[in-house]
Scaffold this motif. Structure first.
Motif, PDB file in Angstrom:
ATOM      1  N   ILE A  86       0.824  -1.214   0.000  1.00 13.43           N
ATOM      2  CA  ILE A  86       0.000   0.000   0.000  1.00 13.43           C
ATOM      3  C   ILE A  86       0.857   1.263   0.000  1.00 13.43           C
ATOM      4  N   LEU A  87       1.811   1.376   0.911  1.00 12.77           N
ATOM      5  CA  LEU A  87       2.654   2.576   0.964  1.00 12.77           C
ATOM      6  C   LEU A  87       3.393   2.814  -0.351  1.00 12.77           C
ATOM      7  N   PRO A  88       4.093   1.818  -0.909  1.00 11.08           N
ATOM      8  CA  PRO A  88       4.744   2.080  -2.204  1.00 11.08           C
ATOM      9  C   PRO A  88       3.751   2.510  -3.284  1.00 11.08           C
ATOM     10  N   LEU A  89       2.547   1.943  -3.281  1.00 11.63           N
ATOM     11  CA  LEU A  89       1.560   2.334  -4.287  1.00 11.63           C
ATOM     12  C   LEU A  89       1.050   3.755  -4.050  1.00 11.63           C
ATOM     13  N   GLN A  90       0.962   4.173  -2.788  1.00  9.80           N
ATOM     14  CA  GLN A  90       0.600   5.563  -2.503  1.00  9.80           C
ATOM     15  C   GLN A  90       1.669   6.507  -3.057  1.00  9.80           C
ATOM     16  N   ILE A  91       2.922   6.145  -2.868  1.00 14.28           N
ATOM     17  CA  ILE A  91       4.024   6.978  -3.359  1.00 14.28           C
ATOM     18  C   ILE A  91       4.032   7.001  -4.885  1.00 14.28           C
TER      19      ILE A  91
END
Length: 132
Positions: A86-91
């Motif tokens: 999730i975090l990498p996809l948010q970035i």
């Protein structure tokens, strides 16, 4: 059909106040991007705020209301996406936004870059260091 399921589950609890134009959707794009755009545009309409401020407040880290969180979790579960993604996809979502959706003329306006892009990039750097 995942899109139909999400649309039904998500929209059955909302009053429709506008129409989302999906012409920029990418059928083979990164996971969650279209859903993040939907949720972010919804927030900008409800709060009459700007994209980057709402992104910082609600999307990095994710601070969603129950319906929005349910939409993200349903999507994640349906495609078998690990929570660690999730975090990498948010970035990637934000980087994709500033590279492909921002008009090049805005990148030449120092005030806009300093207030619209730089705070998000700094928060991304913090999120990477903190891992959240």
């Amino acid at each position: 059909n995942l899109t139909s399921k999400l649309s039904y589950k998500y929209f059955k609890t909302l009053a429709i106040c506008g129409i989302i134009d999906w012409d920029l959707s990418q059928p083979h794009g990164l996971p969650l991007h279209d859903l993040f755009y939907l949720l972010l545009y919804k927030e900008t309409l409800l709060e009459r705020g700007n994209f980057q401020t709402i992104f910082l407040r609600r999307f990095l880290p994710l601070r969603l209301d129950a319906a929005d969180e349910n939409a993200v979790l349903t999507y994640q579960r349906e495609i078998g996406l690990s929570p660690e993604c999730i975090l990498p996809l948010q970035i990637f979502f934000w980087l994709h936004h500033i590279v492909f959706r921002i008009e090049p003329i805005w990148m030449q306006v120092a005030h806009w870059v300093n207030n619209g892009i730089s705070p998000v990039l700094l928060r991304i750097e913090e999120a990477i260091r903190e891992g959240k």
